[in-house]
Write a protein that holds these residues in place. Structure first.
Motif, PDB file in Angstrom:
ATOM      1  N   ALA A  47       3.039  29.405 -25.145  1.00 51.68           N
ATOM      2  CA  ALA A  47       4.423  28.986 -24.928  1.00 51.68           C
ATOM      3  C   ALA A  47       4.654  28.430 -23.529  1.00 51.68           C
ATOM      4  CB  ALA A  47       5.365  30.154 -25.188  1.00 51.68           C
ATOM      5  N   LEU A  48       3.846  28.854 -22.559  1.00 51.41           N
ATOM      6  CA  LEU A  48       4.036  28.393 -21.178  1.00 51.41           C
ATOM      7  C   LEU A  48       3.371  27.053 -20.898  1.00 51.41           C
ATOM      8  CD1 LEU A  48       5.583  29.919 -18.867  1.00 51.41           C
ATOM      9  CD2 LEU A  48       5.116  31.287 -20.908  1.00 51.41           C
ATOM     10  N   ARG A  49       2.734  26.489 -21.901  1.00 54.57           N
ATOM     11  CA  ARG A  49       1.978  25.249 -21.702  1.00 54.57           C
ATOM     12  C   ARG A  49       2.844  24.117 -21.150  1.00 54.57           C
ATOM     13  NH1 ARG A  49      -1.578  22.403 -26.553  1.00 54.57           N
ATOM     14  NH2 ARG A  49      -2.043  20.444 -25.495  1.00 54.57           N
ATOM     15  N   SER A  50       4.042  23.912 -21.719  1.00 57.16           N
ATOM     16  CA  SER A  50       4.900  22.810 -21.266  1.00 57.16           C
ATOM     17  C   SER A  50       5.389  23.043 -19.845  1.00 57.16           C
ATOM     18  CB  SER A  50       6.091  22.641 -22.206  1.00 57.16           C
ATOM     19  OG  SER A  50       6.893  23.817 -22.238  1.00 57.16           O
ATOM     20  N   SER A  51       5.640  24.299 -19.481  1.00 52.33           N
ATOM     21  CA  SER A  51       6.092  24.609 -18.124  1.00 52.33           C
ATOM     22  C   SER A  51       4.976  24.369 -17.111  1.00 52.33           C
ATOM     23  CB  SER A  51       6.578  26.057 -18.055  1.00 52.33           C
ATOM     24  OG  SER A  51       7.667  26.259 -18.921  1.00 52.33           O
ATOM     25  N   GLN A 100      11.924  29.980 -17.655  1.00 52.98           N
ATOM     26  CA  GLN A 100      13.060  29.759 -16.752  1.00 52.98           C
ATOM     27  C   GLN A 100      12.721  30.195 -15.333  1.00 52.98           C
ATOM     28  OE1 GLN A 100      15.948  32.114 -18.848  1.00 52.98           O
ATOM     29  NE2 GLN A 100      16.471  30.484 -20.302  1.00 52.98           N
ATOM     30  N   GLN A 101      12.027  31.317 -15.208  1.00 52.35           N
ATOM     31  CA  GLN A 101      11.618  31.799 -13.886  1.00 52.35           C
ATOM     32  C   GLN A 101      10.678  30.801 -13.214  1.00 52.35           C
ATOM     33  OE1 GLN A 101       9.917  35.511 -15.158  1.00 52.35           O
ATOM     34  NE2 GLN A 101      11.824  36.681 -14.881  1.00 52.35           N
ATOM     35  N   MET A 102       9.784  30.255 -14.006  1.00 54.20           N
ATOM     36  CA  MET A 102       8.804  29.309 -13.479  1.00 54.20           C
ATOM     37  C   MET A 102       9.485  28.038 -12.971  1.00 54.20           C
ATOM     38  SD  MET A 102       5.344  28.267 -15.455  1.00 54.20           S
ATOM     39  CE  MET A 102       4.088  27.229 -14.719  1.00 54.20           C
ATOM     40  N   ILE A 103      10.401  27.489 -13.774  1.00 51.67           N
ATOM     41  CA  ILE A 103      11.111  26.278 -13.368  1.00 51.67           C
ATOM     42  C   ILE A 103      11.979  26.554 -12.144  1.00 51.67           C
ATOM     43  CG2 ILE A 103      12.786  24.540 -14.096  1.00 51.67           C
ATOM     44  CD1 ILE A 103       9.930  24.426 -15.401  1.00 51.67           C
ATOM     45  N   SER A 104      12.587  27.735 -12.092  1.00 52.72           N
ATOM     46  CA  SER A 104      13.392  28.106 -10.931  1.00 52.72           C
ATOM     47  C   SER A 104      12.553  28.112  -9.657  1.00 52.72           C
ATOM     48  CB  SER A 104      14.034  29.482 -11.143  1.00 52.72           C
ATOM     49  OG  SER A 104      14.709  29.920  -9.992  1.00 52.72           O
ATOM     50  N   MET A 105      11.340  28.662  -9.744  1.00 49.85           N
ATOM     51  CA  MET A 105      10.467  28.702  -8.572  1.00 49.85           C
ATOM     52  C   MET A 105      10.050  27.306  -8.133  1.00 49.85           C
ATOM     53  SD  MET A 105       7.992  32.005  -9.100  1.00 49.85           S
ATOM     54  CE  MET A 105       8.643  33.667  -9.227  1.00 49.85           C
ATOM     55  N   ILE A 106       9.766  26.454  -9.100  1.00 55.72           N
ATOM     56  CA  ILE A 106       9.400  25.071  -8.764  1.00 55.72           C
ATOM     57  C   ILE A 106      10.568  24.383  -8.057  1.00 55.72           C
ATOM     58  CG2 ILE A 106       8.791  22.819  -9.725  1.00 55.72           C
ATOM     59  CD1 ILE A 106       7.348  24.357 -11.991  1.00 55.72           C
ATOM     60  N   THR A 107      11.771  24.605  -8.579  1.00 55.16           N
ATOM     61  CA  THR A 107      12.971  24.012  -7.984  1.00 55.16           C
ATOM     62  C   THR A 107      13.182  24.516  -6.560  1.00 55.16           C
ATOM     63  OG1 THR A 107      14.005  23.875 -10.167  1.00 55.16           O
ATOM     64  CG2 THR A 107      15.460  23.715  -8.270  1.00 55.16           C
ATOM     65  N   LYS A 108      12.861  25.781  -6.311  1.00 54.11           N
ATOM     66  CA  LYS A 108      13.021  26.359  -4.971  1.00 54.11           C
ATOM     67  C   LYS A 108      11.960  25.867  -3.994  1.00 54.11           C
ATOM     68  CE  LYS A 108      15.200  30.687  -6.475  1.00 54.11           C
ATOM     69  NZ  LYS A 108      15.029  32.165  -6.571  1.00 54.11           N
ATOM     70  N   GLN A 156       2.699  22.141 -17.485  1.00 50.80           N
ATOM     71  CA  GLN A 156       2.654  20.686 -17.366  1.00 50.80           C
ATOM     72  C   GLN A 156       3.738  20.198 -16.399  1.00 50.80           C
ATOM     73  OE1 GLN A 156       0.358  18.486 -18.922  1.00 50.80           O
ATOM     74  NE2 GLN A 156       1.282  17.161 -17.376  1.00 50.80           N
ATOM     75  N   GLN A 157       4.914  20.802 -16.464  1.00 58.39           N
ATOM     76  CA  GLN A 157       5.990  20.432 -15.539  1.00 58.39           C
ATOM     77  C   GLN A 157       5.601  20.755 -14.100  1.00 58.39           C
ATOM     78  OE1 GLN A 157       9.198  22.387 -18.227  1.00 58.39           O
ATOM     79  NE2 GLN A 157      10.339  20.995 -16.916  1.00 58.39           N
ATOM     80  N   ALA A 158       4.930  21.886 -13.918  1.00 58.40           N
ATOM     81  CA  ALA A 158       4.476  22.243 -12.574  1.00 58.40           C
ATOM     82  C   ALA A 158       3.479  21.207 -12.060  1.00 58.40           C
ATOM     83  CB  ALA A 158       3.839  23.637 -12.588  1.00 58.40           C
ATOM     84  N   ARG A 159       2.563  20.796 -12.908  1.00 62.45           N
ATOM     85  CA  ARG A 159       1.582  19.788 -12.520  1.00 62.45           C
ATOM     86  C   ARG A 159       2.287  18.490 -12.110  1.00 62.45           C
ATOM     87  NH1 ARG A 159      -3.778  18.287 -13.462  1.00 62.45           N
ATOM     88  NH2 ARG A 159      -4.160  20.499 -13.013  1.00 62.45           N
ATOM     89  N   GLN A 160       3.266  18.087 -12.895  1.00 66.41           N
ATOM     90  CA  GLN A 160       4.000  16.866 -12.581  1.00 66.41           C
ATOM     91  C   GLN A 160       4.763  16.974 -11.262  1.00 66.41           C
ATOM     92  OE1 GLN A 160       6.334  16.455 -16.138  1.00 66.41           O
ATOM     93  NE2 GLN A 160       4.669  15.565 -17.326  1.00 66.41           N
ATOM     94  N   ALA A 161       5.176  18.201 -10.926  1.00 67.69           N
ATOM     95  CA  ALA A 161       5.879  18.417  -9.663  1.00 67.69           C
ATOM     96  C   ALA A 161       4.925  18.631  -8.488  1.00 67.69           C
ATOM     97  CB  ALA A 161       6.805  19.630  -9.798  1.00 67.69           C
ATOM     98  N   GLY A 162       3.625  18.585  -8.759  1.00 65.32           N
ATOM     99  CA  GLY A 162       2.640  18.771  -7.704  1.00 65.32           C
ATOM    100  C   GLY A 162       2.413  20.213  -7.303  1.00 65.32           C
ATOM    101  N   VAL A 163       2.740  21.139  -8.216  1.00 63.03           N
ATOM    102  CA  VAL A 163       2.571  22.563  -7.932  1.00 63.03           C
ATOM    103  C   VAL A 163       1.406  23.100  -8.760  1.00 63.03           C
ATOM    104  CG1 VAL A 163       3.650  24.846  -7.992  1.00 63.03           C
ATOM    105  CG2 VAL A 163       5.037  22.821  -7.478  1.00 63.03           C
ATOM    106  N   PRO A 164       0.272  23.414  -8.132  1.00 66.83           N
ATOM    107  CA  PRO A 164      -0.857  23.956  -8.901  1.00 66.83           C
ATOM    108  C   PRO A 164      -0.550  25.346  -9.426  1.00 66.83           C
ATOM    109  CG  PRO A 164      -1.336  23.989  -6.551  1.00 66.83           C
ATOM    110  CD  PRO A 164      -0.040  23.258  -6.707  1.00 66.83           C
TER     111      PRO A 164
END
Length: 363
Positions: free
Chosen positions: A106-110, A84-92, A112-120
Motif C-alpha cells: 500500500a505504501l508503494r505510491s507514497s 498521510q504521515q509520510m506525505i506530511s514529512m515530505i511536505t515538512k 514513488q512520491q518521495a522519489r519524485q520529491a527527491g527524498v530517498p
C-alpha cells in the motif's frame, strides 16, 4: 525476494557501531549536517518498535550526525494513516525517510512520491515495494528456519508425523511470507500442518481467536506444536490454550524477544523466541540514512543487494537472527544488555529463574 552478496560481512557489527562521521560522506560542515530524518514505524502492537527501535535509531542518528533532527510517527497498523504521515514529512522538508511499512504494498505510491520529491526512502525491517534506496533487516528465511528447528526439537518423538498449527504473521507484511517459507522448508515432510492462519496486525487478540478455532476443530489434545510467527502471536496462542483448559502446553515458538515472552520462556509456557539484535539493525539504518542525507553512497554500509517485486539491486544489510530458549537467555539477552536479570525475574518468577541459572542475587 532475492539477495546477492557483495563481500564478506565479518566485522559488520563492530564497523557499524564505530563508524566515524566521515565514513558516511559529507564535508563535516554544519550546513551539510543539519537535515531532518523521518522515521515511520508501523504499530504499537509489537512492543519492540517503541521500546527498542525508535530510541536506538534516534540515538545512533545523533551519534553520526549531531546536528540532525528526527521526525517520528507511528501508524498504529493503519496504512492510510502512514501514507498521510509520510506525505506530511515530505511536505515538512525531511531529507531522508526510514520506513517500516504498515502495508508493504500500500505504501508503494507514497514511496514513488518521495522519489519524485527527491527524498530517498530506506526500508527498515520490512521490504517495501516501490523505488526504495536501501534496505535493512534480518534474514527472514533464517528466522522461520530457527523457529521450525526449535519446534521439532521440542516436539521430540512427535516431530515425526506430529500435528502442528501454523500461526503466521500479518499478510500485509512481506516478512510474514518470508518467515513462513523458511519454516516450511524445515517442517514440510516431517510434520502434519493441520491448520494455518494469518494474523492481521500481528495482534494477540486475532491470534487468540485463530488458536481457539484450531482447538475447536482439532481438539486440545491433538496439537503437538504451534509455529507462532512472533511473540505477540505466541501470547494469543498460549492464552487460547489455557482458556481451553490445556494443562500441558505444546511447544510454542515466537520472535522479537519481548520481555513478556522471555518471562513465559522462563515459566515454561513458551518454548523459544528469535532474538534479532536491534542495536545492530538500528545502527545500520542510521548509517544508511545519514549517508543518503549527505548525498553519499551506501557502498560503505550495504553488504548485499536485494530484489523486491518492483526494484532490483537494492543496497541492503541483512543481519543474522538467533534462537533463544530458556538456557540461552543469560548469554544473549542479558549479555547484550537488552534486559537485566532483575527486569526478567519478577518475585513470582524467582524459583523458575534460579532453575534457569538467572539468580537475581548474583546479578
Amino acid at each position: 525476494m532475492r539477495t546477492r552478496p557483495w563481500h564478506v560481512v565479518a566485522g559488520l557489527v563492530a564497523a557499524l557501531m564505530t563508524m566515524p562521521l566521515a565514513a558516511c560522506g559529507g564535508d563535516g560542515e554544519t550546513g551539510a549536517d543539519s537535515f531532518t530524518v523521518g522515521l515511520l514505524l508501523p504499530s504499537r502492537a509489537v512492543p519492540r518498535w517503541e521500546q527498542f527501535d525508535r530510541p536506538l535509531i534516534e540515538k545512533r542518528l545523533k551519534a553520526l550526525c549531531p546536528h540532525c533532527a528526527m521526525e517520528y510517527a507511528n501508524a498504529d497498523n493503519d496504512a492510510t494513516r502512514q501514507q498521510q504521515q509520510m506525505i506530511s514529512m515530505i511536505t515538512k522538508g525531511v531529507r531522508v525517510l526510514i520506513l517500516d511499512a504498515a502495508d508493504t504494498r500500500a505504501l508503494r505510491s507514497s514511496i514513488q512520491q518521495a522519489r519524485q520529491a527527491g527524498v530517498p526512502v530506506v526500508a527498515y525491517d520490512r521490504l517495501a515495494e516501490g523505488p526504495i534506496s536501501g534496505y535493512v533487516s534480518f534474514n527472514g528465511a533464517q528466522v522461520g528456519k530457527l523457529q521450525a528447528e526449535a519446534l521439532l526439537k521440542a516436539m521430540g518423538d512427535r516431530a515425526n508425523g506430529g500435528n502442528v498449527v501454523m500461526m503466521n504473521g500479518d499478510p500485509a507484511s512481506s516478512n510474514a511470507a518470508w518467515f513462513r517459507s523458511g519454516a516450511l522448508s524445515v517442517l514440510t515432510g516431517k510434520v502434519k500442518i493441520r491448520r494455518s492462519y494469518d494474523t492481521p496486525g500481528w495482534s494477540t487478540e486475532n491470534a487468540h481467536a485463530n488458536m481457539s478455532a484450531a482447538i475447536a476443530a482439532l481438539g486440545p489434545g491433538r496439537i503437538d506444536g504451534v509455529l507462532a510467527a512472533n511473540d505477540a502471536i505466541a501470547a494469543g496462542v498460549i492464552s487460547a490454550l489455557k482458556s481451553a483448559g490445556v494443562q500441558k502446553l505444546p511447544p510454542v515458538t515466537g520472535q522479537d524477544a519481548d520481555l513478556d515472552a522471555v518471562r513465559r520462556i522462563i515459566k515454561g509456557e513458551q518454548y523459544m523466541t528469535v532474538y534479532k539484535p536491534f542495536r545492530t539493525e538500528a545502527a545500520a539504518v542510521a548509517a544508511m540514512a545519514v549517508a543518503l542525507g549527505r548525498g553519499g553512497s551506501l557502498r560503505d554500509v550495504a553488504t548485499t543487494a536485494t530484489d523486491s517485486p518492483t526494484t532490483r539491486h537494492i543496497p541492503s544489510v541483512l543481519l543474522t537472527p538467533r534462537a533463544v530458549t530458556v538456557g540461552d537467555v543469560r548469554q544473549t539477552l542479558v549479555k547484550d544488555g537488552v534486559y537485566t536479570i532483575g527486569q526478567i525475574c519478577t518475585q513470582a518468577l524467582r524459583p523458575a529463574c534460579d532453575r534457569a541459572g538467572l539468580d537475581v542475587r548474583r546479578s
